[in-house]
Scaffold this motif. Sequence first.
Motif, PDB file in Angstrom:
ATOM      1  N   MET A 262       0.810  -1.217   0.000  1.00 37.83           N
ATOM      2  CA  MET A 262       0.000   0.000   0.000  1.00 37.83           C
ATOM      3  C   MET A 262       0.847   1.273   0.000  1.00 37.83           C
ATOM      4  N   VAL A 263       2.076   1.208   0.505  1.00 40.30           N
ATOM      5  CA  VAL A 263       2.912   2.418   0.533  1.00 40.30           C
ATOM      6  C   VAL A 263       3.910   2.460  -0.618  1.00 40.30           C
ATOM      7  N   SER A 264       4.090   1.343  -1.320  1.00 37.49           N
ATOM      8  CA  SER A 264       5.057   1.322  -2.416  1.00 37.49           C
ATOM      9  C   SER A 264       4.524   2.102  -3.610  1.00 37.49           C
ATOM     10  N   HIS A 265       5.425   2.432  -4.510  1.00 37.92           N
ATOM     11  CA  HIS A 265       5.037   3.191  -5.707  1.00 37.92           C
ATOM     12  C   HIS A 265       4.101   2.375  -6.589  1.00 37.92           C
ATOM     13  N   THR A 266       4.469   1.113  -6.833  1.00 28.42           N
ATOM     14  CA  THR A 266       3.673   0.239  -7.707  1.00 28.42           C
ATOM     15  C   THR A 266       3.652  -1.152  -7.110  1.00 28.42           C
ATOM     16  N   ARG A 267       2.454  -1.755  -7.100  1.00 26.55           N
ATOM     17  CA  ARG A 267       2.296  -3.108  -6.590  1.00 26.55           C
ATOM     18  C   ARG A 267       1.884  -4.029  -7.726  1.00 26.55           C
ATOM     19  N   VAL A 268       2.637  -5.111  -7.935  1.00 23.05           N
ATOM     20  CA  VAL A 268       2.256  -6.138  -8.907  1.00 23.05           C
ATOM     21  C   VAL A 268       2.159  -7.462  -8.160  1.00 23.05           C
ATOM     22  N   LYS A 269       1.634  -8.470  -8.825  1.00 20.96           N
ATOM     23  CA  LYS A 269       1.312  -9.717  -8.129  1.00 20.96           C
ATOM     24  C   LYS A 269       2.529 -10.607  -7.902  1.00 20.96           C
ATOM     25  N   THR A 270       3.388 -10.718  -8.918  1.00 19.03           N
ATOM     26  CA  THR A 270       4.469 -11.696  -8.857  1.00 19.03           C
ATOM     27  C   THR A 270       5.789 -11.069  -9.302  1.00 19.03           C
ATOM     28  N   PRO A 271       6.915 -11.727  -9.043  1.00 15.15           N
ATOM     29  CA  PRO A 271       8.195 -11.233  -9.563  1.00 15.15           C
ATOM     30  C   PRO A 271       8.205 -11.115 -11.086  1.00 15.15           C
ATOM     31  N   THR A 272       7.583 -12.082 -11.761  1.00 12.07           N
ATOM     32  CA  THR A 272       7.509 -12.000 -13.222  1.00 12.07           C
ATOM     33  C   THR A 272       6.732 -10.775 -13.662  1.00 12.07           C
ATOM     34  N   ALA A 273       5.645 -10.480 -12.952  1.00 11.71           N
ATOM     35  CA  ALA A 273       4.863  -9.291 -13.282  1.00 11.71           C
ATOM     36  C   ALA A 273       5.669  -8.014 -13.037  1.00 11.71           C
ATOM     37  N   ALA A 274       6.547  -8.038 -12.022  1.00 12.16           N
ATOM     38  CA  ALA A 274       7.408  -6.878 -11.773  1.00 12.16           C
ATOM     39  C   ALA A 274       8.347  -6.647 -12.953  1.00 12.16           C
ATOM     40  N   ALA A 275       8.912  -7.736 -13.473  1.00 12.46           N
ATOM     41  CA  ALA A 275       9.783  -7.608 -14.648  1.00 12.46           C
ATOM     42  C   ALA A 275       8.986  -7.101 -15.846  1.00 12.46           C
ATOM     43  N   GLU A 276       7.767  -7.615 -16.026  1.00 14.55           N
ATOM     44  CA  GLU A 276       6.936  -7.166 -17.143  1.00 14.55           C
ATOM     45  C   GLU A 276       6.590  -5.679 -17.006  1.00 14.55           C
ATOM     46  N   TYR A 277       6.362  -5.232 -15.776  1.00 10.62           N
ATOM     47  CA  TYR A 277       6.069  -3.812 -15.568  1.00 10.62           C
ATOM     48  C   TYR A 277       7.257  -2.945 -15.983  1.00 10.62           C
ATOM     49  N   ILE A 278       8.466  -3.361 -15.586  1.00  9.29           N
ATOM     50  CA  ILE A 278       9.668  -2.588 -15.937  1.00  9.29           C
ATOM     51  C   ILE A 278       9.870  -2.592 -17.443  1.00  9.29           C
ATOM     52  N   ILE A 279       9.668  -3.765 -18.074  1.00  6.15           N
ATOM     53  CA  ILE A 279       9.796  -3.841 -19.538  1.00  6.15           C
ATOM     54  C   ILE A 279       8.755  -2.943 -20.198  1.00  6.15           C
ATOM     55  N   GLY A 280       7.542  -2.921 -19.634  1.00  6.74           N
ATOM     56  CA  GLY A 280       6.488  -2.062 -20.176  1.00  6.74           C
ATOM     57  C   GLY A 280       6.857  -0.590 -20.090  1.00  6.74           C
ATOM     58  N   GLU A 281       7.469  -0.184 -18.954  1.00  2.00           N
ATOM     59  CA  GLU A 281       7.923   1.209 -18.818  1.00  2.00           C
ATOM     60  C   GLU A 281       8.982   1.537 -19.860  1.00  2.00           C
ATOM     61  N   MET A 282       9.911   0.597 -20.074  1.00  2.00           N
ATOM     62  CA  MET A 282      10.943   0.817 -21.089  1.00  2.00           C
ATOM     63  C   MET A 282      10.328   0.867 -22.488  1.00  2.00           C
ATOM     64  N   LEU A 283       9.295   0.036 -22.698  1.00  2.00           N
ATOM     65  CA  LEU A 283       8.635   0.030 -24.005  1.00  2.00           C
ATOM     66  C   LEU A 283       7.952   1.370 -24.265  1.00  2.00           C
ATOM     67  N   GLU A 284       7.320   1.929 -23.244  1.00  2.00           N
ATOM     68  CA  GLU A 284       6.707   3.248 -23.401  1.00  2.00           C
ATOM     69  C   GLU A 284       7.762   4.314 -23.681  1.00  2.00           C
ATOM     70  N   THR A 285       8.879   4.245 -22.956  1.00  2.00           N
ATOM     71  CA  THR A 285       9.965   5.191 -23.200  1.00  2.00           C
ATOM     72  C   THR A 285      10.494   5.064 -24.623  1.00  2.00           C
ATOM     73  N   ALA A 286      10.696   3.807 -25.064  1.00  2.00           N
ATOM     74  CA  ALA A 286      11.178   3.583 -26.422  1.00  2.00           C
ATOM     75  C   ALA A 286      10.174   4.108 -27.450  1.00  2.00           C
ATOM     76  N   GLY A 287       8.880   3.906 -27.155  1.00  2.00           N
ATOM     77  CA  GLY A 287       7.852   4.405 -28.069  1.00  2.00           C
ATOM     78  C   GLY A 287       7.888   5.924 -28.167  1.00  2.00           C
ATOM     79  N   ARG A 288       8.054   6.586 -27.008  1.00  2.00           N
ATOM     80  CA  ARG A 288       8.145   8.047 -27.042  1.00  2.00           C
ATOM     81  C   ARG A 288       9.380   8.514 -27.797  1.00  2.00           C
ATOM     82  N   LEU A 289      10.494   7.793 -27.604  1.00  2.00           N
ATOM     83  CA  LEU A 289      11.716   8.167 -28.320  1.00  2.00           C
ATOM     84  C   LEU A 289      11.548   7.970 -29.822  1.00  2.00           C
TER      85      LEU A 289
END
Length: 432
Positions: A262-289
């Motif tokens: 509840m206090v963290s910046h982002t909560r995901v369900k599993t470690p794999t989902a955490a990796a997918e979230y980071i990849i998704g952030e990078m994908l958005e950054t790459a898309g903007r670039l």
Amino acid sequence: MENDVMTLYELNTLVRCGIRASMPDEYWIQAELSDVRSNYSGHCYLEFVQKDPKSNALIAKARGVIWSNVFARMRPYFENETGQAFVSGIKVMVKVTVDFHELYGFSLTVVDIDPAYTIGDLARRRKEILRKLDDEGILTMNKKLEIPEPLQRIAVISSATAAGYGDFCNQLYGNKFGFIFYTKLFPAVMQGEKVEESIISALERIYADCDNWDAVVIIRGGGATSDLSGFDTYNLAAHCAQFPLPIITGIGHERDDTVLDMVSHTRVKTPTAAAEYIIGEMLETAGRLENLASLICKSIPELINAEEERLNRLVAGIPFVVQSRIQSENMRCERMYSRLVMSWQNRFIREQHKIDVFPRLAMLASSRMEKEKHRLELVDRILKSASPENLLKRGYSITLLNGKAVKDVSLLQTGDEVETVLATGKFKSIVK
């Protein structure tokens, strides 16, 4: 009297019979667990305690037991429903029978448990922690941080041997987009009593090298839901809420959010989902670039054409600008020439006037000098006529007493020797 004496065993047997006769039913009680122990046979021995809400002092205590056949089904049911280990310190609602044994004394035998009561107590504890964090103004501090771009340098808090950590790294480094990530594991205990202390220690190590990381990932995965209590503490939540880097949690449970979630910046369900979230952030950054690159590629020809047109307009306007500038400079030169001629004429007139005035100044100076010479001669004659030598020549004399001129006769006494100075000499006299 000896006929009325009972042995201790007989008395305890009488107590046991009395309790069984007067309390034959099963009873629901609320209490806190203490000294929970299970032996090799599967039986669980514990104590039930009740504390005063204000002073926290013990006001009631009773020994309890859960036989192996009941404990074997009750414990997994309780932990699965509550997400909380069956350990000392938690509050429970249990159904018990009251018993008294001649050797072991008074005890409560547990036959059932209501997980809903414990869930409510855990929820209350979580709510109290969240309210305290909110009152201190730190509840949403980490959530307000911006995710850095690009999100590549990841500090990972997990157990080195956890399968979830391996899944996280495999997912992150094996991404199909070819993104490059840099991770470092900060080992921590992710279950048991040392969760809080271990994760806080890892956070402190990351903070010491804070500039080298973009975000922190806390992952667990693969553990029992009964081990989540370590993530529901105030100290851990306060450290995470105030941490200067965004914290992503993937503790590996879906049903409930821990206080840490509840206090963290982002909560995901599993470690794999955490990796997918980071990849998704990078994908958005790459898309903007890519969009920016496309926009730049599209804008450059338009900008070149626009600048070429502007240059052509400037080139075409150069002759007019040059002619206008020449005319402007010619006019400025003419104005300067006119001002120079006028200035020269004015200076010439002033100098001519000075030349005309010079003879008059010479005449005035000569006249003034004659006047000053005559005045000086008069002053000289006055000074000479007033000199002592001239006064003496005119018949005056000076009388001296002890080298000083006598101006008052009262200063003289009979017998004083005085000296009289004349124009042509001096003589001494005795006063009578």
